[in-house]
Design an enzyme around this catalytic site. Structure first.
Site, mmCIF file in Angstrom:
data_model
loop_
_atom_site.group_PDB
_atom_site.id
_atom_site.type_symbol
_atom_site.label_atom_id
_atom_site.label_comp_id
_atom_site.label_asym_id
_atom_site.label_seq_id
_atom_site.Cartn_x
_atom_site.Cartn_y
_atom_site.Cartn_z
ATOM 1 C CG ASP A 183 4.767 -1.082 9.805
ATOM 2 O OD1 ASP A 183 4.277 -2.228 9.882
ATOM 3 O OD2 ASP A 183 5.917 -0.803 10.191
ATOM 4 C CG HIS A 185 5.052 -2.508 14.023
ATOM 5 N ND1 HIS A 185 5.620 -2.537 15.272
ATOM 6 C CD2 HIS A 185 6.028 -2.078 13.188
ATOM 7 C CE1 HIS A 185 6.877 -2.132 15.204
ATOM 8 N NE2 HIS A 185 7.148 -1.851 13.954
ATOM 9 C CD GLU A 209 6.840 -2.252 6.970
ATOM 10 O OE1 GLU A 209 7.728 -2.481 7.823
ATOM 11 O OE2 GLU A 209 6.799 -1.191 6.299
ATOM 12 C CD GLU A 235 9.642 -4.566 10.664
ATOM 13 O OE1 GLU A 235 9.995 -4.098 11.759
ATOM 14 O OE2 GLU A 235 8.844 -3.986 9.887
ATOM 15 C CG HIS A 284 12.965 -2.836 8.132
ATOM 16 N ND1 HIS A 284 13.797 -2.953 9.233
ATOM 17 C CD2 HIS A 284 11.794 -2.332 8.610
ATOM 18 C CE1 HIS A 284 13.164 -2.548 10.319
ATOM 19 N NE2 HIS A 284 11.947 -2.161 9.959
#
Length: 380
Positions: A183, A185, A209, A235, A284
């Site tokens: 991830d 982010h 991700e 998400e 998510h």
């Protein structure tokens, strides 16, 4: 049967639950929360409850339309998360009234078990290797981890090499028959994301991700074209229309959150839209037991499902996933999978006494605020 009462509960570590009670005594539970803004969502629930009190709880789609479109100003994470929790609770009530799991009301399950992944952490590759080994020993077949800690928008060679080293440590334990995802982010810029995707391609992660922030979606096609690594995101997208651009750009995996993106009703629609684009669903879900129970209902009923996130082991959750349920069995993984749960509604029994006691303590969880070495804002 009418909706008589709607309550919310601020429970540690960072969750918000809602409870809908009907005139017939049927109770449904939901989890509406924006992490770090739970109190704001709680206020939104109070406003939306003005419409729901006195309504027939079984008219779920009618209520979803009014709750999302009844105000002149629409959308956003607070409103869509408030609607999501109410939607969970209404589906929970419907399942209990009809004596069936929510997945059955969505058309029935298309699988008998749902694959889940575990979160792993650690600043050093050795720590990552140990954490992954623990999950393999526990029977998990897939893990996910942050690609890095704090990182520059334009990452250095050393920072990119560190991501590769961490991923290599995980892959060395997992072998070729298990999966690892990382991830980003949204912590790096577009160019940085492209460099990272190229660097990790040989290690074949299940997906990378959120390589870029939602506001950089216009550059997603060039990021995806950089490598063959599957790109996942979603998400921080809250409506099916938000997914059109990334799906057209070639996103391989969509990750809407059942507690943010309008609940079970909208998660199901996003999954269908993704299916039309050849993309897979990996919901998510770094939240609590009600959110996970709701998400699993959709996962069991979705043909283009890939894998389910769950919060056990996530570093910022200090309360176990099962702390507020009477029976932890629905959250017991067998060989890295959640087994089919035939209980009605969301399939869990909330420990109401524990929830009310926790609400008396409450919480004021906020996500960390990071800065770069020069003092400028850094993405968490």
């Amino acid at each position: 049967m009418k909706i008589e009462r709607i309550e919310t509960f601020l429970v540690p570590p960072r969750w918000l639950f809602c409870r809908i009670e009907t005139s017939d005594g049927v109770v449904g539970w939901g989890e509406p929360v924006v992490e770090g803004r739970a109190e704001v969502v709680r206020a939104a629930i109070d406003v939306l409850a003005e419409y729901l009190i006195g309504q027939d709880p079984l008219q779920i789609e009618r209520h979803w339309q009014v709750l999302t479109k009844g105000g002149f100003y629409r959308g956003g994470p607070v409103l869509s998360s408030a609607v999501a929790g109410l939607d969970h609770a209404l589906w929970d009530i419907a399942g209990k009234v009809y004596g069936a799991p929510v997945a059955a009301l969505l058309g029935g399950r298309v699988r008998d078990r749902v694959r889940v992944y575990a979160w792993v952490g650690g600043d050093e590759p050795s720590a990552i290797g140990e954490a992954v080994a623990e999950q393999v020993e526990a029977g998990m077949t897939a893990v996910k981890m942050n690609a890095s800690g704090q990182i520059q928008i334009s990452p250095s060679v050393a920072e990119i090499n560190d991501i590769v080293t961490r991923l290599t440590a995980a892959r060395s334990v997992l072998g070729d028959s298990r999966d690892v995802a990382i991830d980003l982010h949204g912590r790096v810029g577009v160019a940085g994301a492209r460099r990272i995707l190229q660097a990790v391609e040989g290690l074949q992660p299940m997906f990378v991700e959120e390589p870029v922030l939602p506001e950089q979606m216009a550059h997603l096609p060039e990021v995806i074209a950089t490598s063959t690594v599957p790109v996942a995101l979603g998400e921080r997208l809250y409506h099916r229309s938000d997914f059109l651009a990334p799906l057209n750009a070639g996103v391989a995996v969509v990750q809407p959150d059942v507690s943010h993106a309008g609940g079970i009703s909208e998660l199901r629609r996003i999954a269908v839209l993704a299916d039309a684009h050849g993309a897979l669903l990996a919901p998510h879900c770094p939240l609590g037991p009600i959110s996970l129970a709701a998400s699993l209902q959709v996962s069991f009923a979705t043909p283009n499902f890939l894998i389910q996130e769950q919060s056990r082991g996530i570093h910022y959750n200090t309360t176990d996933l099962t702390s507020y349920v009477v029976d932890p069995t629905p959250f017991t993984w067998t060989d890295g999978h959640a087994e089919w749960n035939p209980l009605p509604g969301l399939g869990i029994t909330v420990d109401e006494e524990a929830v009310r006691a926790a609400d008396r303590t409450g919480h004021a969880w906020r996500n960390p605020l990071w800065t770069h070495d020069d003092g400028s804002f850094a993405e968490w």
